[in-house]
Motif scaffolding. Structure first.
Motif, PDB file in Angstrom:
ATOM      1  N   GLN A 163       0.827  -1.201   0.000  1.00  0.00           N
ATOM      2  CA  GLN A 163       0.000   0.000   0.000  1.00  0.00           C
ATOM      3  C   GLN A 163       0.869   1.261   0.000  1.00  0.00           C
ATOM      4  OE1 GLN A 163      -2.662   0.285   3.301  1.00  0.00           O
ATOM      5  NE2 GLN A 163      -3.773   2.022   2.455  1.00  0.00           N
ATOM      6  N   VAL A 164       1.909   1.259   0.801  1.00  0.00           N
ATOM      7  CA  VAL A 164       2.804   2.412   0.858  1.00  0.00           C
ATOM      8  C   VAL A 164       3.566   2.547  -0.453  1.00  0.00           C
ATOM      9  CG1 VAL A 164       4.834   3.384   2.012  1.00  0.00           C
ATOM     10  CG2 VAL A 164       3.024   2.313   3.356  1.00  0.00           C
ATOM     11  N   LEU A 165       4.069   1.433  -0.975  1.00  0.00           N
ATOM     12  CA  LEU A 165       4.835   1.472  -2.222  1.00  0.00           C
ATOM     13  C   LEU A 165       3.999   1.966  -3.393  1.00  0.00           C
ATOM     14  CD1 LEU A 165       6.848  -1.844  -1.883  1.00  0.00           C
ATOM     15  CD2 LEU A 165       7.703   0.479  -1.602  1.00  0.00           C
ATOM     16  N   ASN A 166       2.738   1.596  -3.432  1.00  0.00           N
ATOM     17  CA  ASN A 166       1.864   2.037  -4.525  1.00  0.00           C
ATOM     18  C   ASN A 166       1.639   3.543  -4.509  1.00  0.00           C
ATOM     19  OD1 ASN A 166       1.590  -0.522  -5.572  1.00  0.00           O
ATOM     20  ND2 ASN A 166      -0.285  -0.954  -4.448  1.00  0.00           N
ATOM     21  N   ASN A 167       1.791   4.164  -3.345  1.00  0.00           N
ATOM     22  CA  ASN A 167       1.585   5.612  -3.232  1.00  0.00           C
ATOM     23  C   ASN A 167       2.865   6.414  -3.449  1.00  0.00           C
ATOM     24  OD1 ASN A 167      -1.190   5.513  -2.730  1.00  0.00           O
ATOM     25  ND2 ASN A 167      -0.824   5.048  -0.581  1.00  0.00           N
ATOM     26  N   MET A 168       3.997   5.728  -3.609  1.00  0.00           N
ATOM     27  CA  MET A 168       5.269   6.416  -3.806  1.00  0.00           C
ATOM     28  C   MET A 168       5.521   6.656  -5.296  1.00  0.00           C
ATOM     29  SD  MET A 168       7.611   4.338  -1.075  1.00  0.00           S
ATOM     30  CE  MET A 168       9.018   5.420  -1.094  1.00  0.00           C
ATOM     31  N   THR A 169       6.210   7.753  -5.584  1.00  0.00           N
ATOM     32  CA  THR A 169       6.594   8.025  -6.965  1.00  0.00           C
ATOM     33  C   THR A 169       7.810   7.175  -7.316  1.00  0.00           C
ATOM     34  OG1 THR A 169       8.123   9.796  -6.385  1.00  0.00           O
ATOM     35  CG2 THR A 169       5.807  10.420  -6.768  1.00  0.00           C
ATOM     36  N   LEU A 170       8.125   7.096  -8.584  1.00  0.00           N
ATOM     37  CA  LEU A 170       9.290   6.341  -9.020  1.00  0.00           C
ATOM     38  C   LEU A 170      10.570   6.936  -8.431  1.00  0.00           C
ATOM     39  CD1 LEU A 170      10.482   4.049 -10.628  1.00  0.00           C
ATOM     40  CD2 LEU A 170      10.417   5.508 -12.658  1.00  0.00           C
ATOM     41  N   SER A 171      10.650   8.238  -8.358  1.00  0.00           N
ATOM     42  CA  SER A 171      11.820   8.893  -7.760  1.00  0.00           C
ATOM     43  C   SER A 171      11.961   8.527  -6.285  1.00  0.00           C
ATOM     44  CB  SER A 171      11.721  10.411  -7.897  1.00  0.00           C
ATOM     45  OG  SER A 171      11.777  10.778  -9.247  1.00  0.00           O
ATOM     46  N   GLU A 172      10.856   8.500  -5.573  1.00  0.00           N
ATOM     47  CA  GLU A 172      10.898   8.115  -4.164  1.00  0.00           C
ATOM     48  C   GLU A 172      11.335   6.661  -4.005  1.00  0.00           C
ATOM     49  OE1 GLU A 172       7.433  10.989  -2.272  1.00  0.00           O
ATOM     50  OE2 GLU A 172       6.858   9.108  -3.241  1.00  0.00           O
ATOM     51  N   LEU A 173      10.839   5.793  -4.873  1.00  0.00           N
ATOM     52  CA  LEU A 173      11.243   4.388  -4.825  1.00  0.00           C
ATOM     53  C   LEU A 173      12.744   4.243  -5.064  1.00  0.00           C
ATOM     54  CD1 LEU A 173       8.318   2.739  -6.805  1.00  0.00           C
ATOM     55  CD2 LEU A 173       8.778   2.483  -4.374  1.00  0.00           C
ATOM     56  N   LYS A 174      13.264   4.969  -6.045  1.00  0.00           N
ATOM     57  CA  LYS A 174      14.696   4.922  -6.339  1.00  0.00           C
ATOM     58  C   LYS A 174      15.514   5.417  -5.155  1.00  0.00           C
ATOM     59  CE  LYS A 174      14.530   5.631 -11.329  1.00  0.00           C
ATOM     60  NZ  LYS A 174      14.921   6.550 -12.413  1.00  0.00           N
ATOM     61  N   ASN A 175      15.081   6.513  -4.557  1.00  0.00           N
ATOM     62  CA  ASN A 175      15.804   7.071  -3.416  1.00  0.00           C
ATOM     63  C   ASN A 175      15.813   6.105  -2.236  1.00  0.00           C
ATOM     64  OD1 ASN A 175      16.433   9.429  -4.761  1.00  0.00           O
ATOM     65  ND2 ASN A 175      14.657  10.533  -3.969  1.00  0.00           N
ATOM     66  N   GLU A 176      14.683   5.487  -1.965  1.00  0.00           N
ATOM     67  CA  GLU A 176      14.613   4.531  -0.864  1.00  0.00           C
ATOM     68  C   GLU A 176      15.460   3.297  -1.163  1.00  0.00           C
ATOM     69  OE1 GLU A 176      13.031   4.996   2.210  1.00  0.00           O
ATOM     70  OE2 GLU A 176      13.056   7.011   1.370  1.00  0.00           O
ATOM     71  N   TYR A 177      15.419   2.842  -2.392  1.00  0.00           N
ATOM     72  CA  TYR A 177      16.246   1.701  -2.793  1.00  0.00           C
ATOM     73  C   TYR A 177      17.721   2.028  -2.583  1.00  0.00           C
ATOM     74  CZ  TYR A 177      18.749  -1.528  -5.824  1.00  0.00           C
ATOM     75  OH  TYR A 177      19.638  -2.448  -6.312  1.00  0.00           O
ATOM     76  N   ASN A 178      18.143   3.187  -3.051  1.00  0.00           N
ATOM     77  CA  ASN A 178      19.538   3.593  -2.893  1.00  0.00           C
ATOM     78  C   ASN A 178      19.920   3.729  -1.427  1.00  0.00           C
ATOM     79  OD1 ASN A 178      20.300   3.640  -5.596  1.00  0.00           O
ATOM     80  ND2 ASN A 178      19.417   5.662  -5.879  1.00  0.00           N
ATOM     81  N   TYR A 179      19.004   4.200  -0.619  1.00  0.00           N
ATOM     82  CA  TYR A 179      19.286   4.346   0.805  1.00  0.00           C
ATOM     83  C   TYR A 179      19.541   2.980   1.452  1.00  0.00           C
ATOM     84  CZ  TYR A 179      18.773   5.318   5.734  1.00  0.00           C
ATOM     85  OH  TYR A 179      19.001   5.388   7.077  1.00  0.00           O
ATOM     86  N   PHE A 180      18.692   2.020   1.179  1.00  0.00           N
ATOM     87  CA  PHE A 180      18.792   0.730   1.849  1.00  0.00           C
ATOM     88  C   PHE A 180      19.796  -0.223   1.206  1.00  0.00           C
ATOM     89  CE2 PHE A 180      14.595   2.109   3.371  1.00  0.00           C
ATOM     90  CZ  PHE A 180      14.827   1.987   4.729  1.00  0.00           C
ATOM     91  N   TYR A 181      20.023  -0.115  -0.083  1.00  0.00           N
ATOM     92  CA  TYR A 181      20.903  -1.051  -0.767  1.00  0.00           C
ATOM     93  C   TYR A 181      22.289  -0.497  -1.078  1.00  0.00           C
ATOM     94  CZ  TYR A 181      17.315  -4.582  -1.463  1.00  0.00           C
ATOM     95  OH  TYR A 181      16.372  -5.551  -1.265  1.00  0.00           O
ATOM     96  N   ARG A 182      22.425   0.799  -1.176  1.00  0.00           N
ATOM     97  CA  ARG A 182      23.700   1.384  -1.593  1.00  0.00           C
ATOM     98  C   ARG A 182      24.467   2.032  -0.445  1.00  0.00           C
ATOM     99  NH1 ARG A 182      24.394  -1.133  -6.247  1.00  0.00           N
ATOM    100  NH2 ARG A 182      22.716  -0.763  -7.696  1.00  0.00           N
ATOM    101  N   ASN A 183      23.755   2.613   0.507  1.00  0.00           N
ATOM    102  CA  ASN A 183      24.422   3.313   1.605  1.00  0.00           C
ATOM    103  C   ASN A 183      24.808   2.344   2.707  1.00  0.00           C
ATOM    104  OD1 ASN A 183      24.006   5.704   0.290  1.00  0.00           O
ATOM    105  ND2 ASN A 183      22.243   6.297   1.497  1.00  0.00           N
ATOM    106  N   ASP A 184      25.963   2.566   3.283  1.00  0.00           N
ATOM    107  CA  ASP A 184      26.367   1.826   4.472  1.00  0.00           C
ATOM    108  C   ASP A 184      26.083   2.728   5.660  1.00  0.00           C
ATOM    109  OD1 ASP A 184      27.333  -0.361   3.078  1.00  0.00           O
ATOM    110  OD2 ASP A 184      29.269   0.596   2.749  1.00  0.00           O
ATOM    111  N   PRO A 185      25.053   2.399   6.436  1.00  0.00           N
ATOM    112  CA  PRO A 185      24.718   3.270   7.567  1.00  0.00           C
ATOM    113  C   PRO A 185      25.875   3.353   8.562  1.00  0.00           C
ATOM    114  CG  PRO A 185      23.209   1.402   7.420  1.00  0.00           C
ATOM    115  CD  PRO A 185      24.208   1.253   6.328  1.00  0.00           C
ATOM    116  N   GLN A 186      26.073   4.520   9.078  1.00  0.00           N
ATOM    117  CA  GLN A 186      27.110   4.719  10.083  1.00  0.00           C
ATOM    118  C   GLN A 186      26.564   4.258  11.429  1.00  0.00           C
ATOM    119  OE1 GLN A 186      30.212   5.779   9.468  1.00  0.00           O
ATOM    120  NE2 GLN A 186      29.689   5.808   7.306  1.00  0.00           N
TER     121      GLN A 186
END
Length: 61
Positions: free
Chosen positions: A29-52
């Motif tokens: 439900q949340v994903l369906n309400n997100m724009t493609l840009s938001e999905l990309k940003n969230e993907y990059n946050y969780f898959y590309r960034n190494d949290p400090q």
């Protein structure tokens, strides 16, 4: 040409949505309400960034 672009955008949306669903961050439900840009940003946050991660005993202000 318009159909190809639309198909490519739908494929991207599906790809990013599936990846975010796998890690359990959001529900459909949340994903369906997100724009493609938001999905990309969230993907990059969780898959590309190494949290400090703060270590115990480190000085924090």
């Amino acid at each position: 040409m318009g159909k190809r672009i639309q198909f490519a955008l739908e494929e991207q949306r599906t790809y990013y949505s599936q990846k975010l669903l796998v890690i359990g961050v959001y529900n459909t439900q949340v994903l369906n309400n997100m724009t493609l840009s938001e999905l990309k940003n969230e993907y990059n946050y969780f898959y590309r960034n190494d949290p400090q991660v703060k270590r115990k005993g480190s000085a924090s202000v």
